[in-house]
Design an enzyme around this catalytic site. Structure first.
Site, PDB file in Angstrom:
ATOM      1  N   GLU A   1       0.842  -1.200   0.000  1.00 44.56           N
ATOM      2  CA  GLU A   1       0.000   0.000   0.000  1.00 44.56           C
ATOM      3  C   GLU A   1       0.877   1.249   0.000  1.00 44.56           C
ATOM      4  O   GLU A   1       1.904   1.298   0.673  1.00 44.56           O
ATOM      5  CB  GLU A   1      -0.892   0.041   1.248  1.00 44.56           C
ATOM      6  CG  GLU A   1      -1.741   1.321   1.296  1.00 44.56           C
ATOM      7  CD  GLU A   1      -2.548   1.463   2.580  1.00 44.56           C
ATOM      8  OE1 GLU A   1      -3.626   0.873   2.653  1.00 44.56           O
ATOM      9  OE2 GLU A   1      -2.088   2.184   3.489  1.00 44.56           O
TER      10      GLU A   1
ATOM     11  N   HIS B   1      -8.279   3.280  -3.772  1.00 47.08           N
ATOM     12  CA  HIS B   1      -9.243   3.370  -2.678  1.00 47.08           C
ATOM     13  C   HIS B   1     -10.226   4.490  -3.005  1.00 47.08           C
ATOM     14  O   HIS B   1      -9.888   5.449  -3.701  1.00 47.08           O
ATOM     15  CB  HIS B   1      -8.545   3.716  -1.358  1.00 47.08           C
ATOM     16  CG  HIS B   1      -7.639   2.646  -0.842  1.00 47.08           C
ATOM     17  ND1 HIS B   1      -7.257   2.572   0.480  1.00 47.08           N
ATOM     18  CD2 HIS B   1      -7.033   1.605  -1.464  1.00 47.08           C
ATOM     19  CE1 HIS B   1      -6.458   1.527   0.651  1.00 47.08           C
ATOM     20  NE2 HIS B   1      -6.286   0.928  -0.523  1.00 47.08           N
TER      21      HIS B   1
ATOM     22  N   ARG C   1     -16.169   3.405   3.517  1.00 47.63           N
ATOM     23  CA  ARG C   1     -17.007   4.498   4.012  1.00 47.63           C
ATOM     24  C   ARG C   1     -16.142   5.716   4.321  1.00 47.63           C
ATOM     25  O   ARG C   1     -16.486   6.844   4.011  1.00 47.63           O
ATOM     26  CB  ARG C   1     -17.735   4.049   5.293  1.00 47.63           C
ATOM     27  CG  ARG C   1     -18.717   5.092   5.781  1.00 47.63           C
ATOM     28  CD  ARG C   1     -19.082   4.867   7.225  1.00 47.63           C
ATOM     29  NE  ARG C   1     -17.973   5.137   8.119  1.00 47.63           N
ATOM     30  CZ  ARG C   1     -18.047   5.088   9.435  1.00 47.63           C
ATOM     31  NH1 ARG C   1     -19.181   4.760  10.021  1.00 47.63           N
ATOM     32  NH2 ARG C   1     -16.991   5.351  10.186  1.00 47.63           N
ATOM     33  N   GLY C   2     -14.969   5.496   4.946  1.00 49.38           N
ATOM     34  CA  GLY C   2     -14.138   6.597   5.435  1.00 49.38           C
ATOM     35  C   GLY C   2     -14.530   6.922   6.862  1.00 49.38           C
ATOM     36  O   GLY C   2     -15.603   6.544   7.333  1.00 49.38           O
ATOM     37  N   ASP C   3     -13.614   7.600   7.547  1.00 51.87           N
ATOM     38  CA  ASP C   3     -13.913   8.000   8.934  1.00 51.87           C
ATOM     39  C   ASP C   3     -14.830   9.206   8.941  1.00 51.87           C
ATOM     40  O   ASP C   3     -14.715  10.080   8.080  1.00 51.87           O
ATOM     41  CB  ASP C   3     -12.607   8.346   9.675  1.00 51.87           C
ATOM     42  CG  ASP C   3     -11.859   7.092  10.085  1.00 51.87           C
ATOM     43  OD1 ASP C   3     -12.531   6.084  10.393  1.00 51.87           O
ATOM     44  OD2 ASP C   3     -10.620   7.120  10.076  1.00 51.87           O
TER      45      ASP C   3
ATOM     46  N   ALA D   1     -20.141   1.813   3.659  1.00 52.97           N
ATOM     47  CA  ALA D   1     -19.442   1.374   2.440  1.00 52.97           C
ATOM     48  C   ALA D   1     -20.393   0.604   1.513  1.00 52.97           C
ATOM     49  O   ALA D   1     -20.258   0.653   0.290  1.00 52.97           O
ATOM     50  CB  ALA D   1     -18.247   0.511   2.821  1.00 52.97           C
TER      51      ALA D   1
ATOM     52  N   HIS E   1     -14.459  -3.030  14.263  1.00 53.95           N
ATOM     53  CA  HIS E   1     -14.408  -1.604  13.925  1.00 53.95           C
ATOM     54  C   HIS E   1     -14.702  -0.809  15.201  1.00 53.95           C
ATOM     55  O   HIS E   1     -15.601  -1.169  15.965  1.00 53.95           O
ATOM     56  CB  HIS E   1     -15.444  -1.296  12.825  1.00 53.95           C
ATOM     57  CG  HIS E   1     -15.349   0.116  12.353  1.00 53.95           C
ATOM     58  ND1 HIS E   1     -16.056   1.136  12.943  1.00 53.95           N
ATOM     59  CD2 HIS E   1     -14.603   0.688  11.383  1.00 53.95           C
ATOM     60  CE1 HIS E   1     -15.745   2.281  12.338  1.00 53.95           C
ATOM     61  NE2 HIS E   1     -14.873   2.036  11.383  1.00 53.95           N
TER      62      HIS E   1
ATOM     63  N   GLN F   1       5.475   5.815  15.298  1.00 61.48           N
ATOM     64  CA  GLN F   1       4.395   5.106  14.596  1.00 61.48           C
ATOM     65  C   GLN F   1       3.530   4.278  15.548  1.00 61.48           C
ATOM     66  O   GLN F   1       2.394   3.978  15.238  1.00 61.48           O
ATOM     67  CB  GLN F   1       4.990   4.150  13.560  1.00 61.48           C
ATOM     68  CG  GLN F   1       5.299   4.786  12.231  1.00 61.48           C
ATOM     69  CD  GLN F   1       5.921   3.727  11.320  1.00 61.48           C
ATOM     70  OE1 GLN F   1       6.813   2.996  11.717  1.00 61.48           O
ATOM     71  NE2 GLN F   1       5.429   3.636  10.126  1.00 61.48           N
TER      72      GLN F   1
HETATM   73  P1  FAD Z   1     -18.228   0.307   6.830  1.00 66.63           P
HETATM   74  O1  FAD Z   1     -18.023  -1.025   6.253  1.00 66.63           O
HETATM   75  O2  FAD Z   1     -19.336   1.141   6.305  1.00 66.63           O
HETATM   76  O3  FAD Z   1     -18.401   0.119   8.426  1.00 66.63           O
HETATM   77  C1  FAD Z   1     -18.299   1.216   9.307  1.00 66.63           C
HETATM   78  C2  FAD Z   1     -19.030   0.892  10.596  1.00 66.63           C
HETATM   79  O4  FAD Z   1     -20.459   0.860  10.347  1.00 66.63           O
HETATM   80  C3  FAD Z   1     -18.706  -0.471  11.192  1.00 66.63           C
HETATM   81  O5  FAD Z   1     -18.754  -0.352  12.598  1.00 66.63           O
HETATM   82  C4  FAD Z   1     -19.833  -1.372  10.697  1.00 66.63           C
HETATM   83  O6  FAD Z   1     -20.060  -2.499  11.533  1.00 66.63           O
HETATM   84  C5  FAD Z   1     -21.016  -0.396  10.732  1.00 66.63           C
HETATM   85  N1  FAD Z   1     -22.087  -0.684   9.776  1.00 66.63           N
HETATM   86  C6  FAD Z   1     -21.966  -1.063   8.493  1.00 66.63           C
HETATM   87  N2  FAD Z   1     -23.191  -1.186   7.925  1.00 66.63           N
HETATM   88  C7  FAD Z   1     -24.098  -0.875   8.868  1.00 66.63           C
HETATM   89  C8  FAD Z   1     -25.520  -0.794   8.919  1.00 66.63           C
HETATM   90  N3  FAD Z   1     -26.272  -1.091   7.853  1.00 66.63           N
HETATM   91  N4  FAD Z   1     -26.123  -0.419  10.085  1.00 66.63           N
HETATM   92  C9  FAD Z   1     -25.388  -0.113  11.185  1.00 66.63           C
HETATM   93  N5  FAD Z   1     -24.021  -0.170  11.203  1.00 66.63           N
HETATM   94  C10 FAD Z   1     -23.402  -0.542  10.075  1.00 66.63           C
HETATM   95  N6  FAD Z   1      -9.754   5.580   5.184  1.00 66.63           N
HETATM   96  C11 FAD Z   1      -9.555   6.585   4.311  1.00 66.63           C
HETATM   97  O7  FAD Z   1     -10.006   7.725   4.551  1.00 66.63           O
HETATM   98  N7  FAD Z   1      -8.875   6.381   3.126  1.00 66.63           N
HETATM   99  C12 FAD Z   1      -8.377   5.180   2.795  1.00 66.63           C
HETATM  100  O8  FAD Z   1      -7.778   5.028   1.728  1.00 66.63           O
HETATM  101  C13 FAD Z   1      -8.563   4.093   3.717  1.00 66.63           C
HETATM  102  N8  FAD Z   1      -8.093   2.855   3.425  1.00 66.63           N
HETATM  103  C14 FAD Z   1      -8.360   1.816   4.287  1.00 66.63           C
HETATM  104  C15 FAD Z   1      -7.917   0.523   3.942  1.00 66.63           C
HETATM  105  C16 FAD Z   1      -8.151  -0.551   4.813  1.00 66.63           C
HETATM  106  C17 FAD Z   1      -7.693  -1.933   4.427  1.00 66.63           C
HETATM  107  C18 FAD Z   1      -8.818  -0.339   6.051  1.00 66.63           C
HETATM  108  C19 FAD Z   1      -9.052  -1.485   7.004  1.00 66.63           C
HETATM  109  C20 FAD Z   1      -9.258   0.933   6.391  1.00 66.63           C
HETATM  110  C21 FAD Z   1      -9.043   2.017   5.522  1.00 66.63           C
HETATM  111  N9  FAD Z   1      -9.485   3.307   5.811  1.00 66.63           N
HETATM  112  C22 FAD Z   1      -9.275   4.344   4.922  1.00 66.63           C
HETATM  113  C23 FAD Z   1     -10.180   3.573   7.084  1.00 66.63           C
HETATM  114  C24 FAD Z   1     -11.717   3.424   6.946  1.00 66.63           C
HETATM  115  O9  FAD Z   1     -12.210   4.425   6.079  1.00 66.63           O
HETATM  116  C25 FAD Z   1     -12.332   3.562   8.336  1.00 66.63           C
HETATM  117  O10 FAD Z   1     -11.961   2.489   9.139  1.00 66.63           O
HETATM  118  C26 FAD Z   1     -13.838   3.807   8.388  1.00 66.63           C
HETATM  119  O11 FAD Z   1     -14.171   4.216   9.721  1.00 66.63           O
HETATM  120  C27 FAD Z   1     -14.724   2.600   8.054  1.00 66.63           C
HETATM  121  O12 FAD Z   1     -14.743   2.329   6.733  1.00 66.63           O
HETATM  122  P2  FAD Z   1     -15.444   0.972   6.195  1.00 66.63           P
HETATM  123  O13 FAD Z   1     -15.448   1.030   4.742  1.00 66.63           O
HETATM  124  O14 FAD Z   1     -14.841  -0.193   6.863  1.00 66.63           O
HETATM  125  O15 FAD Z   1     -16.934   1.212   6.775  1.00 66.63           O
END
Ligand code: FAD
Length: 294
Positions: free
Chosen positions: A17, A77, A107-109, A127, A152, A215
């Protein structure tokens, strides 16, 4: 090449990455680091996408460069939470036009200042919503999603997290990449639970080599990862010596990768933090141990 095709081969794959430049000031240095990592010819490279930090505009450019100039498969991403539908759809179309075949749909933070805000009128919530939009534009994209062996941070418990993960995979994930972890047993335990929940897509294990003491805190804040005593002892012993910490971090990450391999995990992704020397050292160590070029 689609990452789903790579997974079909069942061969061990090591991928890297990188994060794109933040602005024009660090453009050249980040581009150079990306090129050096691409020259290592990993199985594929992922390029992160910033949420409101300005890095998003270079994700496509870097992913395209890796693929076209270095003939290395790339995955861009894409996050959605702080974007409008128009912006996201435009980005997906740009990816398609540029020949990007793989997207890590995130989804992003949630931005800190919006944590308590009413989100009912936001265009995206999870997401899963983004995956649906990617599919609408082109069913042919290979889509990855994120998963969290230590759950998460927003999830109440692992059962709920895995339930939503299953929904995400069913929406159209071809594979999942894990958050970093420093204790492989956490991954093995997670794998057992997700397989039992019917999540059967390939898992790419994310490994973060910690090569300087700073880190450690950052990794803890970002991921909330558990730090095993063996790892803490190593940072205590070598953290104040720059070179020793770097070598110790490379050795720890190598050890993690080898243990993953020995336990049947065939896809490992290294969070390189844009350090070509660290990526190269881990690749060489693993190649030497496995007795084949990676
Ligand atoms: P989701 O899959 O949407 O989940 C987020 C939370 O919502 C979880 O707690 C899940 O259980 C909950 N949830 C999901 N669906 C529902 C529903 N229907 N009802 C209620 N709760 C629900 N961030 C960046 O900004 N840029 C990047 O490039 C980036 N790359 C990443 C790469 C990897 C491999 C990882 C592990 C993380 C990365 N992140 C990045 C961080 C990521 O954006 C955050 O961890 C973010 O908070 C969650 O994204 P997600 O896509 O996992 O969310």
């Amino acid at each position: 090449m689609k990452i789903s095709e790579l997974h079909k081969s069942k061969k061990f794959s090591l991928s890297f990455e990188v994060f794109p430049p933040k602005d024009s000031d660090n453009y050249q240095s980040v581009k150079h680091a990306t090129e050096e990592i691409a020259k290592l010819k990993p199985a594929f490279m992922s390029v992160t996408y910033g949420t409101g930090k300005g890095t998003s505009s270079y994700t496509l450019e870097m992913a395209k460069m890796i693929k076209e100039q270095y003939d290395v498969s790339s995955i861009a991403h894409l996050t959605c939470i702080s974007s409008t539908k128009d912006t996201v759809l435009k980005r997906i179309r740009e990816f398609k036009e540029a020949g990007i075949e793989n997207i890590l749909a995130l989804r992003g933070d949630i931005p800190k200042d919006l944590l308590g805000a009413d989100r009912s009128d936001w265009d995206y919530h999870y997401a899963t919503d983004l995956i649906a939009d990617i599919k609408k534009i082109d069913e042919g994209f290979c889509i990855g999603g994120a998963c969290y062996p230590e759950i998460h941070p927003e999830s109440e418990n692992q059962r709920e997290d895995i339930k939503h993960l299953k929904e995400k995979v069913d929406a159209g994930c071809d594979f999942l990449t894990t958050q970093m972890f420093f204790d492989n047993n956490l991954l093995y335990n997670f794998l057992y639970k997700i397989r039992e929940a019917g999540i059967l897509v390939p898992i790419v294990a994310g490994v973060m080599p910690i090569t300087n003491a700073k880190q450690v805190e950052r990794a803890r804040q970002l991921s909330g990862s558990f730090m095993p005593q063996r790892f803490i002892t190593l940072v205590d012993a070598f953290g104040s010596d720059k070179n020793a910490m770097k070598q110790a971090g490379i050795a720890y990450a190598t050890d993690q990768v080898i243990d993953l391999y020995a336990n049947g995990i065939t896809n490992v992704h290294i969070y390189t933090m844009n350090h070509p020397d660290v990526a190269a050292a881990i690749q060489k160590n693993v190649s030497d141990i496995l007795g084949k070029e990676l």
